[in-house]
Design an enzyme around this catalytic site. Structure first.
Site, PDB file in Angstrom:
ATOM      1  N   TRP A   1      40.347  27.103  45.829  1.00  0.00           N
ATOM      2  CA  TRP A   1      40.401  27.588  44.452  1.00  0.00           C
ATOM      3  C   TRP A   1      41.517  26.937  43.658  1.00  0.00           C
ATOM      4  O   TRP A   1      41.309  26.489  42.523  1.00  0.00           O
ATOM      5  CB  TRP A   1      40.500  29.111  44.398  1.00  0.00           C
ATOM      6  CG  TRP A   1      39.164  29.732  44.671  1.00  0.00           C
ATOM      7  CD1 TRP A   1      38.810  30.472  45.771  1.00  0.00           C
ATOM      8  CD2 TRP A   1      37.982  29.639  43.865  1.00  0.00           C
ATOM      9  NE1 TRP A   1      37.488  30.833  45.686  1.00  0.00           N
ATOM     10  CE2 TRP A   1      36.961  30.348  44.531  1.00  0.00           C
ATOM     11  CE3 TRP A   1      37.685  29.017  42.645  1.00  0.00           C
ATOM     12  CZ2 TRP A   1      35.665  30.452  44.010  1.00  0.00           C
ATOM     13  CZ3 TRP A   1      36.398  29.123  42.137  1.00  0.00           C
ATOM     14  CH2 TRP A   1      35.413  29.833  42.813  1.00  0.00           C
TER      15      TRP A   1
ATOM     16  N   ASP B   1      46.137  33.272  40.014  1.00  0.00           N
ATOM     17  CA  ASP B   1      44.711  33.607  40.090  1.00  0.00           C
ATOM     18  C   ASP B   1      44.606  34.672  41.173  1.00  0.00           C
ATOM     19  O   ASP B   1      44.687  34.364  42.365  1.00  0.00           O
ATOM     20  CB  ASP B   1      43.917  32.347  40.455  1.00  0.00           C
ATOM     21  CG  ASP B   1      42.438  32.634  40.713  1.00  0.00           C
ATOM     22  OD1 ASP B   1      42.028  33.818  40.660  1.00  0.00           O
ATOM     23  OD2 ASP B   1      41.693  31.668  40.981  1.00  0.00           O
TER      24      ASP B   1
ATOM     25  N   LYS C   1      34.996  40.686  42.749  1.00  0.00           N
ATOM     26  CA  LYS C   1      35.454  40.811  44.130  1.00  0.00           C
ATOM     27  C   LYS C   1      35.919  42.233  44.400  1.00  0.00           C
ATOM     28  O   LYS C   1      35.505  42.855  45.368  1.00  0.00           O
ATOM     29  CB  LYS C   1      36.609  39.833  44.413  1.00  0.00           C
ATOM     30  CG  LYS C   1      36.403  38.417  43.892  1.00  0.00           C
ATOM     31  CD  LYS C   1      35.369  37.635  44.688  1.00  0.00           C
ATOM     32  CE  LYS C   1      34.859  36.384  43.980  1.00  0.00           C
ATOM     33  NZ  LYS C   1      35.828  35.345  43.709  1.00  0.00           N
TER      34      LYS C   1
HETATM   35  C1  LIG Z   1      35.602  34.046  42.971  1.00  0.00           C
HETATM   36  C2  LIG Z   1      36.843  33.360  42.559  1.00  0.00           C
HETATM   37  C3  LIG Z   1      36.911  32.609  41.381  1.00  0.00           C
HETATM   38  C4  LIG Z   1      35.683  32.253  40.562  1.00  0.00           C
HETATM   39  O1  LIG Z   1      35.267  33.164  39.746  1.00  0.00           O
HETATM   40  P1  LIG Z   1      33.953  32.935  38.861  1.00  0.00           P
HETATM   41  O2  LIG Z   1      33.809  34.293  38.308  1.00  0.00           O
HETATM   42  O3  LIG Z   1      32.843  32.517  39.759  1.00  0.00           O
HETATM   43  O4  LIG Z   1      34.269  31.926  37.843  1.00  0.00           O
HETATM   44  C5  LIG Z   1      38.114  32.057  41.024  1.00  0.00           C
HETATM   45  N1  LIG Z   1      39.198  32.186  41.806  1.00  0.00           N
HETATM   46  C6  LIG Z   1      39.161  32.886  42.953  1.00  0.00           C
HETATM   47  C7  LIG Z   1      40.389  33.003  43.780  1.00  0.00           C
HETATM   48  C8  LIG Z   1      37.979  33.495  43.367  1.00  0.00           C
HETATM   49  O5  LIG Z   1      37.939  34.177  44.509  1.00  0.00           O
END
Ligand SMILES: *Cc1c(COP(=O)(O)O)cnc(C)c1O
Length: 369
Positions: free
Chosen positions: A101, A176, A200
């Site tokens: 990521w 993030d 998530k």
């Molecule tokens: C799932 C995830 C994303 C991506 O998110 P989207 O909603 O698919 O754009 C970004 N960063 C992390 C750490 C993730 O687990």
């Protein structure tokens, strides 16, 4: 009827109580005669849902008053562009690359920042270790430093956020936290901006949470789309354009649910953290104490949320997954870039679900010995 245990990395399991309440309120929210999906985002009904969700998140995560909470769209990936569009001031930005990521994030930032500096990377370890913050060399004058505080695919988590000031950097820290938001407290004194997709740990896909220090707002590049300009979004209380109303409602129900959780004398996020530690210890313990399963991540940075593991005999993978499905253990297949298995054990996964997985790991190993 007991529902199966869902180990999906995202969109992921939602607490059953939240789903039930949403179902009960589906056709007629609180006597309004409308589903939440059918309401004007500017009507008093939805405004009360929005305000409760914002207050719920602020209280749960102890977000200080000098941070704004924004409800946006576009997911984590859109934030990979929206953050540099708002914060880079077309100057250099720093990244620490610890897995898939953060790797994606730094690539996207190159479109908007004049320079992207990788100040540390775990790539040489195959992303099984976190580079020690003491070894990072942040650049002078960077607009921000980005980390992914939980790498969903690689199963790596920062158990303490880096203190950039101690490293001689004035740059705000961008995290993030998509895949571990609300699983543990956040040390806001070390954070400038946090973003995460909701799918998530907070609810359905479609909602993105941004928590941003007020002094960082208002410096967007001219090319930044208005709907993604934090200043406009903040000034309009996340209603510059139609917000993801259903996602905000579901996240609000999840915040309520989280606030009601307890473990001993701990409540809310503190309770979730204790529960998440217990779940992770149970699962990593079973993996480490077996001859069949293997997790390659260094012990000090193993994720409490996403547990990738391998069968030492990979020819057994299909049989393992089929047996798991039969026992009501769903979506255990690993990410295609890593292979093997992955168990995501977010807040909605009870200890009993992890215990059921651990029982199955032992049983499967015994029958294959
Ligand atoms: C799932 C995830 C994303 C991506 O998110 P989207 O909603 O698919 O754009 C970004 N960063 C992390 C750490 C993730 O687990």
């Amino acid at each position: 009827m007991q529902r199966p245990y869902n180990f999906s990395a995202g969109p992921a399991a939602i607490p059953e109580e939240v789903l039930q309440r949403a179902a009960a309120e589906m056709l007629d929210w609180h006597g309004s005669g409308m589903s939440v999906m059918e309401m004007s985002h500017r009507g008093k009904e939805f405004l009360s849902i929005y305000e409760a969700a914002e207050a719920g998140l602020r209280s749960l995560l102890a977000v200080p008053q000098h941070f704004k909470i924004l409800f946006m769209q576009g997911g984590g990936l859109a934030e990979n562009a929206i953050v540099p569009l708002n914060l880079s001031r077309a100057a250099g930005v720093d990244f620490v690359v610890t897995g898939s990521w953060s790797q994606k994030s730094q690539k996207e930032a190159r479109k908007y920042a004049s320079e992207v500096n990788i100040v540390a990377s775990g790539e040489s370890s195959g992303f099984t270790t976190l580079p020690d913050p003491a070894s990072w060399t942040p650049s002078v004058g960077a607009s921000y430093l980005h980390i992914c505080s939980n790498e969903t695919i690689n199963g790596i988590e920062f158990h303490e956020l880096p203190d950039l000031k101690a490293l001689g950097s004035d740059a705000p820290l961008v995290i993030d936290f998509s895949s571990h938001v609300a699983s543990r407290p956040v040390d806001w004194s070390r954070v400038g901006l946090a973003f995460g997709g909701a799918q998530k740990n907070l609810g359905p896909a479609g909602l993105t949470i941004v928590v941003v220090r007020e002094d960082l707002i208002g410096q967007a590049l001219p090319a930044c789309p208005s709907a993604f300009d934090y200043k406009l979004v903040a000034e309009n209380h996340s209603m510059f354009n139609t917000p993801p109303t259903w996602g905000i409602y579901m996240a609000g129900l999840t915040f309520d649910w989280l606030a009601r959780q307890s473990e001993g004398s701990a409540r809310g996020i503190a309770a979730m953290e204790l529960r998440n530690i217990a779940k992770a210890e149970l699962l990593y313990g079973a993996i480490d104490n077996s001859d069949l399963y293997l997790n390659k991540v260094a012990a000090n940075c193993r994720s409490r949320m996403n547990v990738p593991f391998f069968l030492r005999d990979e020819s057994l993978n299909d049989a393992f997954l089929a047996g798991a499905r039969e026992r009501g253990l769903l979506q255990l297949k690993g990410h295609k870039s890593v292979g093997g298995m992955r168990a995501s054990i977010y807040n909605a996964m009870p200890l009993a679900g992890v215990q059921a997985l651990v029982d199955y790991l032992r049983e499967f190993e015994k029958t294959r010995a």
